[in-house]
Design an enzyme around this catalytic site. Structure first.
Site, PDB file in Angstrom:
ATOM      1  N   GLY A   1      56.070  31.932  57.721  1.00 34.12           N
ATOM      2  CA  GLY A   1      56.806  32.148  58.978  1.00 34.12           C
ATOM      3  C   GLY A   1      55.908  32.035  60.188  1.00 34.12           C
ATOM      4  O   GLY A   1      55.940  32.878  61.089  1.00 34.12           O
TER       5      GLY A   1
ATOM      6  N   SER B   1      58.076  46.856  58.528  1.00 36.09           N
ATOM      7  CA  SER B   1      58.701  47.407  59.738  1.00 36.09           C
ATOM      8  C   SER B   1      58.756  48.926  59.664  1.00 36.09           C
ATOM      9  O   SER B   1      58.878  49.497  58.567  1.00 36.09           O
ATOM     10  CB  SER B   1      60.129  46.858  59.850  1.00 36.09           C
ATOM     11  OG  SER B   1      60.872  47.610  60.783  1.00 36.09           O
TER      12      SER B   1
ATOM     13  N   TYR C   1      68.249  45.524  56.280  1.00 31.82           N
ATOM     14  CA  TYR C   1      66.894  45.220  56.764  1.00 31.82           C
ATOM     15  C   TYR C   1      65.950  46.385  56.431  1.00 31.82           C
ATOM     16  O   TYR C   1      64.846  46.163  55.919  1.00 31.82           O
ATOM     17  CB  TYR C   1      66.931  44.968  58.270  1.00 31.82           C
ATOM     18  CG  TYR C   1      65.588  44.630  58.881  1.00 31.82           C
ATOM     19  CD1 TYR C   1      65.062  43.344  58.794  1.00 31.82           C
ATOM     20  CD2 TYR C   1      64.837  45.604  59.538  1.00 31.82           C
ATOM     21  CE1 TYR C   1      63.824  43.032  59.358  1.00 31.82           C
ATOM     22  CE2 TYR C   1      63.605  45.301  60.099  1.00 31.82           C
ATOM     23  CZ  TYR C   1      63.104  44.013  60.010  1.00 31.82           C
ATOM     24  OH  TYR C   1      61.880  43.714  60.557  1.00 31.82           O
ATOM     25  N   SER C   2      66.403  47.613  56.711  1.00 32.30           N
ATOM     26  CA  SER C   2      65.573  48.788  56.431  1.00 32.30           C
ATOM     27  C   SER C   2      65.276  48.892  54.937  1.00 32.30           C
ATOM     28  O   SER C   2      64.141  49.182  54.547  1.00 32.30           O
ATOM     29  CB  SER C   2      66.281  50.062  56.901  1.00 32.30           C
ATOM     30  OG  SER C   2      66.579  50.000  58.282  1.00 32.30           O
TER      31      SER C   2
ATOM     32  N   LYS D   1      62.640  46.307  53.931  1.00 34.33           N
ATOM     33  CA  LYS D   1      61.285  46.650  54.372  1.00 34.33           C
ATOM     34  C   LYS D   1      60.776  47.909  53.659  1.00 34.33           C
ATOM     35  O   LYS D   1      59.572  48.036  53.395  1.00 34.33           O
ATOM     36  CB  LYS D   1      61.249  46.825  55.889  1.00 34.33           C
ATOM     37  CG  LYS D   1      61.543  45.526  56.660  1.00 34.33           C
ATOM     38  CD  LYS D   1      60.516  44.435  56.377  1.00 34.33           C
ATOM     39  CE  LYS D   1      60.704  43.231  57.264  1.00 34.33           C
ATOM     40  NZ  LYS D   1      59.689  42.185  57.040  1.00 34.33           N
TER      41      LYS D   1
ATOM     42  N   ILE E   1      58.501  44.654  68.728  1.00 35.03           N
ATOM     43  CA  ILE E   1      57.569  43.593  69.114  1.00 35.03           C
ATOM     44  C   ILE E   1      58.343  42.481  69.832  1.00 35.03           C
ATOM     45  O   ILE E   1      59.460  42.122  69.423  1.00 35.03           O
ATOM     46  CB  ILE E   1      56.837  43.016  67.862  1.00 35.03           C
ATOM     47  CG1 ILE E   1      56.220  44.149  67.013  1.00 35.03           C
ATOM     48  CG2 ILE E   1      55.770  42.006  68.296  1.00 35.03           C
ATOM     49  CD1 ILE E   1      55.156  44.989  67.683  1.00 35.03           C
TER      50      ILE E   1
HETATM   51  P1  NAP Z   1      60.832  35.600  64.505  1.00 37.52           P
HETATM   52  O1  NAP Z   1      60.233  35.371  65.845  1.00 37.52           O
HETATM   53  O2  NAP Z   1      62.306  35.549  64.326  1.00 37.52           O
HETATM   54  O3  NAP Z   1      60.108  34.605  63.466  1.00 37.52           O
HETATM   55  C1  NAP Z   1      60.481  34.628  62.119  1.00 37.52           C
HETATM   56  C2  NAP Z   1      59.635  33.645  61.357  1.00 37.52           C
HETATM   57  O4  NAP Z   1      60.041  33.680  59.979  1.00 37.52           O
HETATM   58  C3  NAP Z   1      59.807  32.218  61.838  1.00 37.52           C
HETATM   59  O5  NAP Z   1      58.580  31.538  61.789  1.00 37.52           O
HETATM   60  C4  NAP Z   1      60.782  31.628  60.818  1.00 37.52           C
HETATM   61  O6  NAP Z   1      60.596  30.233  60.604  1.00 37.52           O
HETATM   62  C5  NAP Z   1      60.392  32.375  59.565  1.00 37.52           C
HETATM   63  N1  NAP Z   1      61.507  32.399  58.607  1.00 37.52           N
HETATM   64  C6  NAP Z   1      62.714  32.986  58.768  1.00 37.52           C
HETATM   65  N2  NAP Z   1      63.465  32.768  57.676  1.00 37.52           N
HETATM   66  C7  NAP Z   1      62.724  32.008  56.830  1.00 37.52           C
HETATM   67  C8  NAP Z   1      62.954  31.456  55.548  1.00 37.52           C
HETATM   68  N3  NAP Z   1      64.105  31.634  54.892  1.00 37.52           N
HETATM   69  N4  NAP Z   1      61.969  30.737  54.976  1.00 37.52           N
HETATM   70  C9  NAP Z   1      60.802  30.549  55.618  1.00 37.52           C
HETATM   71  N5  NAP Z   1      60.514  31.049  56.828  1.00 37.52           N
HETATM   72  C10 NAP Z   1      61.469  31.779  57.421  1.00 37.52           C
HETATM   73  O7  NAP Z   1      60.428  37.046  63.960  1.00 37.52           O
HETATM   74  P2  NAP Z   1      59.134  37.962  64.161  1.00 37.52           P
HETATM   75  O8  NAP Z   1      59.529  39.069  65.055  1.00 37.52           O
HETATM   76  O9  NAP Z   1      57.943  37.163  64.470  1.00 37.52           O
HETATM   77  O10 NAP Z   1      59.049  38.563  62.687  1.00 37.52           O
HETATM   78  C11 NAP Z   1      57.955  38.332  61.816  1.00 37.52           C
HETATM   79  C12 NAP Z   1      57.908  39.476  60.810  1.00 37.52           C
HETATM   80  O11 NAP Z   1      57.717  40.703  61.513  1.00 37.52           O
HETATM   81  C13 NAP Z   1      59.211  39.647  60.016  1.00 37.52           C
HETATM   82  O12 NAP Z   1      58.916  39.965  58.669  1.00 37.52           O
HETATM   83  C14 NAP Z   1      59.875  40.827  60.696  1.00 37.52           C
HETATM   84  O13 NAP Z   1      60.752  41.516  59.847  1.00 37.52           O
HETATM   85  C15 NAP Z   1      58.663  41.652  61.089  1.00 37.52           C
HETATM   86  N6  NAP Z   1      58.960  42.617  62.148  1.00 37.52           N
HETATM   87  C16 NAP Z   1      59.279  42.214  63.409  1.00 37.52           C
HETATM   88  C17 NAP Z   1      59.575  43.176  64.377  1.00 37.52           C
HETATM   89  C18 NAP Z   1      59.913  42.825  65.803  1.00 37.52           C
HETATM   90  O14 NAP Z   1      60.253  43.726  66.589  1.00 37.52           O
HETATM   91  N7  NAP Z   1      59.847  41.557  66.194  1.00 37.52           N
HETATM   92  C19 NAP Z   1      59.564  44.529  64.029  1.00 37.52           C
HETATM   93  C20 NAP Z   1      59.251  44.891  62.751  1.00 37.52           C
HETATM   94  C21 NAP Z   1      58.940  43.933  61.810  1.00 37.52           C
HETATM   95  P3  NAP Z   1      61.572  29.114  61.282  1.00 37.52           P
HETATM   96  O15 NAP Z   1      61.762  29.525  62.712  1.00 37.52           O
HETATM   97  O16 NAP Z   1      60.791  27.834  61.132  1.00 37.52           O
HETATM   98  O17 NAP Z   1      62.839  29.132  60.496  1.00 37.52           O
END
Ligand code: NAP
Length: 249
Positions: free
Chosen positions: A16, A146, A159-160, A163, A192
């Site tokens: 990702g 998360s 989601y919870s 994680k 984030i």
């Molecule tokens: P994001 O900006 O939505 O990016 C998600 C990434 O995951 C993208 O690169 C996307 O690739 C990839 N992805 C999604 N579905 C996929 C699939 N089926 N196969 C392969 N790649 C896939 O999200 P983010 O905030 O950076 O999240 C990254 C991680 O941090 C996640 O695990 C999320 O749960 C965790 N997290 C985020 C937050 C927050 O507040 N942002 C909080 C807690 C945890 P494509 O765009 O190329 O599809």
């Protein structure tokens, strides 16, 4: 005492990496000296641009794979072309926001498939690759989790749960792999600033920020810096769920 030996040429896999935290993590690891294997899914062009930029800026080798991390065939194929790996960062994830009573089987399974099953598939393939390394530690796994996996969130039960399972998986696999010198840790992010929170209005964002002692949203680069820290921590530090949340929970 106990200095971590790593191979001269370190390679990290970040899932990702086409956006958000994964993109920032790829950049931080390239700056820290890693060659990179990056994955993306629905934004292959963004992934290629990121790979090209990092190659140019840091003179690292960057390879890319496009596919669905919830597909074990895609993961198996990606690892079949891999001869070396030092660090696996399981970052790819999706959120689902809505009342549980309205959630379809498909959405539940998709959430679990992308957030949880994917980590089983990548770890299963990475462990034998790590075990070929003549380094100490032999390899490292960092799962991006998360705070909702610790305390739960209304309208985000799936989601919870996904994680929370990642956190339990991290602790269990850390015990299993400690004798093999492979630390396994998770970084539990708070709020984030990425597209994952794009569905929130400015008013809703401010309401969340009001609950965070740091009084602001976190940056993807701050999570990335935590990944780099965890990737160079003593191998004796394993099975930890490290929160990066501005003191939120
Ligand atoms: P994001 O900006 O939505 O990016 C998600 C990434 O995951 C993208 O690169 C996307 O690739 C990839 N992805 C999604 N579905 C996929 C699939 N089926 N196969 C392969 N790649 C896939 O999200 P983010 O905030 O950076 O999240 C990254 C991680 O941090 C996640 O695990 C999320 O749960 C965790 N997290 C985020 C937050 C927050 O507040 N942002 C909080 C807690 C945890 P494509 O765009 O190329 O599809």
């Amino acid at each position: 005492m106990g200095s971590s030996l790593v191979s001269e040429k370190k390679t990290a896999l970040v899932t990702g990496a086409s956006r958000g935290i994964g993109n920032a993590t790829a950049a931080a690891l390239a700056a820290a000296g890693y060659d990179l294997i990056l994955t993306g899914y629905s934004h292959p062009d963004k992934l290629e641009t990121i790979a090209h930029d990092l190659e140019k800026r840091y003179s690292r080798k960057v390879t890319t794979h496009v596919g669905d991390v919830s597909d074990p065939v895609f993961i198996k194929e990606m690892f079949s072309s891999m001869d070396h790996l030092d660090l696996l960062v399981n970052n790819a994830g999706i959120s689902y926001v809505g009342l549980l009573q309205d959630m379809s089987d498909e959405d539940w399974n998709r959430t679990m498939g992308v957030n949880l099953n994917s980590i089983f598939y990548t770890c299963r393939e990475a462990i034998p690759v790590f075990l070929r390394n003549d380094t100490d530690p032999a390899g490292r796994i960092i799962n991006i989790s998360s705070v909702w996996g610790i305390v739960g969130a209304a309208t985000e039960a799936a989601y919870s749960a996904s994680k929370g399972a990642v956190n339990a998986f991290t602790k269990a696999l850390a015990k299993e792999l400690a004798p093999s010198r492979i630390p396994v840790n998770a970084i539990a992010c708070g709020f984030i600033d990425t597209e994952m929170n794009g569905h929130l209005s400015e008013e809703e964002k401010q309401a969340v920020i009001a609950e965070i002692p740091a009084d602001r949203i976190g940056l993807p680069s701050e999570v990335a810096d935590a990944v780099v820290l965890a990737a160079s921590a003593p191998a004796y530090m394993t099975g930890q769920i490290i929160t990066v949340d501005g003191g939120w929970i």
